[in-house]
Design a protein around this motif. Sequence first.
Motif, mmCIF file in Angstrom:
data_model
loop_
_atom_site.group_PDB
_atom_site.id
_atom_site.type_symbol
_atom_site.label_atom_id
_atom_site.label_comp_id
_atom_site.label_asym_id
_atom_site.label_seq_id
_atom_site.Cartn_x
_atom_site.Cartn_y
_atom_site.Cartn_z
ATOM 1 N N LEU A 69 -10.690 -25.309 -50.469
ATOM 2 C CA LEU A 69 -12.045 -25.074 -50.962
ATOM 3 C C LEU A 69 -12.044 -24.132 -52.164
ATOM 4 C CD1 LEU A 69 -15.056 -25.574 -50.555
ATOM 5 C CD2 LEU A 69 -15.097 -23.631 -48.980
ATOM 6 N N CYS A 70 -11.194 -23.122 -52.140
ATOM 7 C CA CYS A 70 -11.113 -22.160 -53.243
ATOM 8 C C CYS A 70 -10.619 -22.843 -54.518
ATOM 9 C CB CYS A 70 -10.195 -21.011 -52.849
ATOM 10 S SG CYS A 70 -10.026 -19.751 -54.134
ATOM 11 N N SER A 73 -13.270 -25.233 -55.872
ATOM 12 C CA SER A 73 -14.415 -24.521 -56.447
ATOM 13 C C SER A 73 -14.100 -24.012 -57.846
ATOM 14 C CB SER A 73 -14.820 -23.356 -55.537
ATOM 15 O OG SER A 73 -15.199 -23.831 -54.255
ATOM 16 N N HIS A 74 -12.894 -23.477 -58.028
ATOM 17 C CA HIS A 74 -12.508 -23.011 -59.358
ATOM 18 C C HIS A 74 -12.336 -24.183 -60.322
ATOM 19 C CE1 HIS A 74 -11.580 -19.262 -57.181
ATOM 20 N NE2 HIS A 74 -11.731 -18.677 -58.363
ATOM 21 N N TYR A 122 -22.654 -18.701 -57.702
ATOM 22 C CA TYR A 122 -21.364 -19.395 -57.676
ATOM 23 C C TYR A 122 -20.207 -18.404 -57.719
ATOM 24 C CZ TYR A 122 -18.413 -23.493 -58.285
ATOM 25 O OH TYR A 122 -17.492 -24.497 -58.084
ATOM 26 N N ILE A 125 -19.630 -16.758 -54.348
ATOM 27 C CA ILE A 125 -18.854 -17.609 -53.431
ATOM 28 C C ILE A 125 -17.376 -17.562 -53.790
ATOM 29 C CG2 ILE A 125 -18.524 -19.982 -52.674
ATOM 30 C CD1 ILE A 125 -21.501 -20.445 -53.148
ATOM 31 N N LEU A 126 -17.060 -17.614 -55.075
ATOM 32 C CA LEU A 126 -15.654 -17.573 -55.493
ATOM 33 C C LEU A 126 -15.004 -16.247 -55.122
ATOM 34 C CD1 LEU A 126 -15.823 -19.234 -59.042
ATOM 35 C CD2 LEU A 126 -15.233 -20.292 -56.858
#
Length: 665
Positions: A69-70, A73-74, A122, A125-126
Amino acid sequence: MASFLPPIVTAKQQQVDDVLALHPIGTRHSCCMELERIHAHPASSDHQLASSAVVGQRQESGRPVLAILCTLSHLVLVLFHVVILALKISGIEHRLVVSMTTGNEIWVTILSASSQAFYVIYCTILVYLMQRLTFLKNVTRHQTLTVLHDTVNAWSGLGSALECLWRQTTIPASWWSILSITVYLACVFILHVVSSSIMQLQTFNATVDASVTKISCWPSPDVDMMAMQWHTISALVPTLGQFANVQGMGLHGATLYDTIQSTDTPGRAIVNASSFRANCGLVRNSMLNYSPEVNAGNFGYLTLNPPISKLSHTTKFRTRLVHPYPDQVTINPAISLFFPGPTVAFIASTAVNSSNLPGDETVQHVYWEYPPVSFIGSPQPPLNYTMYDVHIVACTIDVQPHVATVDAQTNQLLGLSPSLGPNPSGDWGAWSAPEEEPKWDIWSPPSSSELHNEKWLVSPFGSGAHHPVGWCMNQDQASCYGVSLLEVFFMQQIGIDTVFPYPARYPGFSVVAHAPPNPTKVLCSRDQFESALSKAYAALLWTGGQLGADGGGFNRKKEYTTISQQLLQWHLGINSWPLVFAFTCSLVMLALSMRVTNRMHGRNNTMPIDSAGVLQIIWLTSRLSVLTDLVSDIEDPQEDVLRRAAGMVDVDLLRELNGVQVDDF
């Protein structure tokens, strides 16, 4: 060793003396005795049961899911900036237009606030994903306690990260890890700063077209130019600047341009325009020569050579030439007919200065025949003769078309394309026939007489309204001539003021019973002559259009055109430098996230703790003897002292806690 079977425990109220005693800071009182006393209490069985229950409920850390997920997301953040960059390059974002009207100002605030909110949410979250994965990675690694401490503290914020980076200069523990966290949080900070300026509503002048009616100032091809009442039109031209302001009415100097019918719509309109351009020169006497006869009633021989003769050979014939009194410039219709195309001829009885031509190449010798001063009557006595010089000036009239830009409300001329060409040299030169005869679209319709219909250019001067006073050489009426009001006006424009005699012989004419004086006037420069003649023809056509067909002119045609209206509007704009900063930061954050998630996609260890707060530290201290021994030997709990002491202890929390948990069971 305690029994694996939990004893039967009776729940009862906790005694007051079971509470841990607090001691002043700086004493070496250990908590171990208090903990032993509590463990020895009958309620210790309850503690073991609770510990066993917590261990039984421990779940897996979920590291693979968080790592994937990380990374995604990036990657999405990077692709988001790539899409914005593509929009910037293609310019598609400019198609989103918002009218700048009352009430629409809120869209500027909405765009700025929504953009900022997106980046804040955003990036939050990161940061959470990175902080969580960094903690899980450090808990499962074999490293010093100082590294674990600095890493956890650095994620508290950019200020804490900078502080931890500074402390690496005194007690280095993990330069690269702390530097990576600092750079990551700095990138997040930059994204917060530039988020509101990446996309903005920018003002611009939008062009909106509207249909309007235009009025053509140029006569259409079906207009019979010879049938126009030049007598009336030419009489009005000299008064244009005195009784009317023609600015914004379709006439600008020698240029005629279409006008827009009255409208309330502001903007600019593209219309047609035409400019008169006269190209004048002195006629050589080798091309046209007049030889007067003495005592022949102004008759003489006119010799024409090509190209004036329109033949390949020389033509000579006898004709009468009535030339003007000295210091005058008048048109000669008879000589104008010999020239090809739209060319008119003037006779200038003035001096001419030209460095390009010797005077004897263009001079024409003429006689002024006048009666003796002592007698004026009938029959006419023998006449006296005085010779003086005149020059013939030929001008070819051409028209240059333009595309004009006018103001829709005021009809002011704003620009011409192509622009007017530069004026030629002011010095006079010899006239030469144009290589290509100018073609116009306003020649008169063919007539049965075939009388050079293109020579309507002569009519306003020769057939226009005349001044009431004229000149006569003698008592012969054939020697009399007059000048039109347009000729008088034209001579004023080129710097010649006409002095009229007092009428004495015929109605409106005066016999000059003396020898004419030598010319005192010098013909103006070539560019001034051409400019005055071009403006005169433009004023004639404009006046004819103003009068209309019923007034002796012509009717103007009406057509439709479009107005380019300039309106101030907003369009979506992407600023380059904020986008560059944001795109660079997203790439750096992606690279750092891939370093953190390296080798974390396939391992899912069971974690004894899920954070590193104060409660977890107290719990770890009670479980790990190495932490208890480390803390018990430190007198001064300063940051540097604790970091130096913790840096001497290597620990693997996962393995250590798993060992403790087995012993607990």
